[in-house]
Scaffold this motif. Structure first.
Motif, mmCIF file in Angstrom:
data_model
loop_
_atom_site.group_PDB
_atom_site.id
_atom_site.type_symbol
_atom_site.label_atom_id
_atom_site.label_comp_id
_atom_site.label_asym_id
_atom_site.label_seq_id
_atom_site.Cartn_x
_atom_site.Cartn_y
_atom_site.Cartn_z
ATOM 1 N N LEU A 209 -2.241 6.039 5.036
ATOM 2 C CA LEU A 209 -1.421 5.295 4.075
ATOM 3 C C LEU A 209 -0.745 4.104 4.742
ATOM 4 N N ILE A 210 -0.176 4.299 5.919
ATOM 5 C CA ILE A 210 0.480 3.210 6.647
ATOM 6 C C ILE A 210 -0.526 2.123 7.002
ATOM 7 N N PHE A 211 -1.725 2.537 7.449
ATOM 8 C CA PHE A 211 -2.777 1.578 7.787
ATOM 9 C C PHE A 211 -3.176 0.760 6.562
ATOM 10 N N GLU A 212 -3.338 1.409 5.399
ATOM 11 C CA GLU A 212 -3.719 0.708 4.165
ATOM 12 C C GLU A 212 -2.629 -0.275 3.734
ATOM 13 N N ILE A 213 -1.366 0.111 3.896
ATOM 14 C CA ILE A 213 -0.260 -0.789 3.551
ATOM 15 C C ILE A 213 -0.290 -2.025 4.447
ATOM 16 N N ILE A 214 -0.487 -1.818 5.747
ATOM 17 C CA ILE A 214 -0.554 -2.946 6.693
ATOM 18 C C ILE A 214 -1.738 -3.847 6.356
ATOM 19 N N ALA A 215 -2.901 -3.250 6.048
ATOM 20 C CA ALA A 215 -4.098 -4.023 5.722
ATOM 21 C C ALA A 215 -3.890 -4.843 4.449
ATOM 22 N N THR A 216 -3.294 -4.237 3.426
ATOM 23 C CA THR A 216 -3.062 -4.952 2.170
ATOM 24 C C THR A 216 -2.047 -6.066 2.374
ATOM 25 N N TRP A 217 -1.028 -5.787 3.161
ATOM 26 C CA TRP A 217 -0.016 -6.795 3.524
ATOM 27 C C TRP A 217 -0.702 -8.000 4.169
ATOM 28 N N PHE B 78 -3.885 -8.788 4.036
ATOM 29 C CA PHE B 78 -4.813 -9.399 3.081
ATOM 30 C C PHE B 78 -4.075 -10.390 2.184
ATOM 31 N N PHE B 79 -2.902 -10.014 1.676
ATOM 32 C CA PHE B 79 -2.118 -10.913 0.835
ATOM 33 C C PHE B 79 -1.686 -12.148 1.623
ATOM 34 N N GLN B 80 -1.301 -11.958 2.883
ATOM 35 C CA GLN B 80 -0.928 -13.099 3.719
ATOM 36 C C GLN B 80 -2.117 -14.031 3.928
ATOM 37 N N LYS B 81 -3.295 -13.457 4.095
ATOM 38 C CA LYS B 81 -4.499 -14.254 4.292
ATOM 39 C C LYS B 81 -4.801 -15.098 3.057
ATOM 40 N N LYS C 178 -0.127 -15.530 0.250
ATOM 41 C CA LYS C 178 1.025 -14.905 -0.413
ATOM 42 C C LYS C 178 1.890 -14.195 0.625
ATOM 43 N N ASN C 179 3.060 -13.741 0.198
ATOM 44 C CA ASN C 179 3.922 -12.962 1.082
ATOM 45 C C ASN C 179 3.385 -11.536 1.189
ATOM 46 N N GLY C 180 3.443 -10.970 2.378
ATOM 47 C CA GLY C 180 2.943 -9.626 2.583
ATOM 48 C C GLY C 180 3.665 -8.575 1.769
ATOM 49 N N TRP C 181 4.982 -8.735 1.607
ATOM 50 C CA TRP C 181 5.763 -7.742 0.865
ATOM 51 C C TRP C 181 5.318 -7.635 -0.588
ATOM 52 N N GLU C 182 4.684 -8.687 -1.138
ATOM 53 C CA GLU C 182 4.223 -8.648 -2.523
ATOM 54 C C GLU C 182 3.117 -7.617 -2.731
ATOM 55 N N ALA C 183 2.472 -7.228 -1.643
ATOM 56 C CA ALA C 183 1.369 -6.268 -1.731
ATOM 57 C C ALA C 183 1.847 -4.842 -1.951
ATOM 58 N N ILE C 184 3.098 -4.544 -1.605
ATOM 59 C CA ILE C 184 3.539 -3.144 -1.637
ATOM 60 C C ILE C 184 4.427 -2.812 -2.839
ATOM 61 N N ILE C 185 4.628 -3.774 -3.734
ATOM 62 C CA ILE C 185 5.436 -3.505 -4.932
ATOM 63 C C ILE C 185 4.489 -3.161 -6.083
ATOM 64 N N PRO C 186 4.526 -1.912 -6.559
ATOM 65 C CA PRO C 186 3.613 -1.508 -7.637
ATOM 66 C C PRO C 186 3.756 -2.400 -8.876
ATOM 67 N N ILE D 37 -11.865 0.523 2.116
ATOM 68 C CA ILE D 37 -12.625 0.105 3.303
ATOM 69 C C ILE D 37 -12.687 -1.419 3.378
ATOM 70 N N MET D 38 -12.958 -2.057 2.227
ATOM 71 C CA MET D 38 -13.207 -3.496 2.211
ATOM 72 C C MET D 38 -11.950 -4.326 2.477
ATOM 73 N N ILE D 39 -10.808 -3.908 1.943
ATOM 74 C CA ILE D 39 -9.573 -4.688 2.151
ATOM 75 C C ILE D 39 -9.214 -4.763 3.639
ATOM 76 N N PRO D 40 -9.232 -3.636 4.392
ATOM 77 C CA PRO D 40 -8.956 -3.766 5.831
ATOM 78 C C PRO D 40 -9.973 -4.648 6.565
ATOM 79 N N ILE D 41 -11.254 -4.542 6.181
ATOM 80 C CA ILE D 41 -12.273 -5.377 6.833
ATOM 81 C C ILE D 41 -11.964 -6.848 6.596
ATOM 82 N N MET D 42 -11.670 -7.198 5.337
ATOM 83 C CA MET D 42 -11.387 -8.594 5.008
ATOM 84 C C MET D 42 -10.066 -9.055 5.613
ATOM 85 N N ALA D 43 -9.109 -8.146 5.721
ATOM 86 C CA ALA D 43 -7.793 -8.507 6.246
ATOM 87 C C ALA D 43 -7.829 -8.795 7.743
#
Length: 198
Positions: free
Chosen positions: A30-38, A40-43, A46-54, A128-134
């Motif tokens: 879960l922590i890894f997915e949050i970091i990856a999505t964060w 990905f949004f920065q890439k 966007k701001n990384g924090w925007e990725a973790i707000i449902p 799988i794809m979001i961490p790869i792209m991030a």
């Protein structure tokens, strides 16, 4: 004589240890997915924090993909239906958000210079794809790629500029900021958008 109480205690201890081990693995994923999505949004600029707000992160995803605002409603369709308490649309609860997610990923794939197959993988295997792209420098977000505001439903049926523009850009030696996705000039040492070193 066999001490059954000791054997039962050892079994419960082993089971408890196994449950804690699985729990720690799940927390780590879960922590890894949050970091990856964060990341990905920065890439995508966007701001990384925007990725973790449902729910809000769905709005930002639609914005990143360049879709009309109402695709956001389709992305959160299951939430809307469950809040309304209606049981009439149970089949649609899973299908509508999945389809809307695919349309978002279709545009995102274009902006990352990828094809429809890549969008399908992003939809079915996002974990799988979001961490790869991030984390991969191979995949860079290009905000200059023109996409349809209706995703796979082109604004103009005869217009396929989104795919052509990705083909043109992939043939050129273009570099992008790995932090925010801004297109860089050949002589840039620092990103003109975020200021990070090239």
């Amino acid at each position: 004589m066999i001490d059954y109480n000791f054997g039962l205690g050892a079994l419960w201890g082993a089971l408890g240890g196994f449950i804690i081990f699985i729990f720690l693995i799940l927390v780590g994923i879960l922590i890894f997915e949050i970091i990856a999505t964060w990341k990905f949004f920065q890439k995508c600029g966007k701001n990384g924090w925007e990725a973790i707000i449902p729910i809000y992160n769905s709005w930002i995803k639609v914005e990143i993909a360049g879709l009309n605002w109402w695709w956001f409603l389709l992305l959160i369709f299951s939430v809307i239906v469950q809040v309304s308490g209606s049981d009439d649309y149970r089949v649609l609860i899973g299908i509508v958000p999945l389809f809307a997610n695919f349309v978002c990923n279709y545009n995102l794939a274009r902006k990352f210079h990828q094809d429809t197959g890549f969008a399908i993988l992003m939809t079915l295997f996002s974990w799988i794809m979001i961490p790869i792209m991030a984390f991969s420098e191979k995949y860079q977000y290009d905000s200059s790629v023109v996409v349809s505001k209706n995703g796979i439903f082109k604004d103009n049926p005869n217009d396929d500029n989104s795919f052509q523009s990705t083909q043109v850009n992939t043939n050129q030696n273009v570099s992008y900021c790995m932090y925010c996705g801004t297109k860089l000039n050949e002589n840039d040492k620092f990103c003109p958008n975020c200021g990070k070193e090239k």
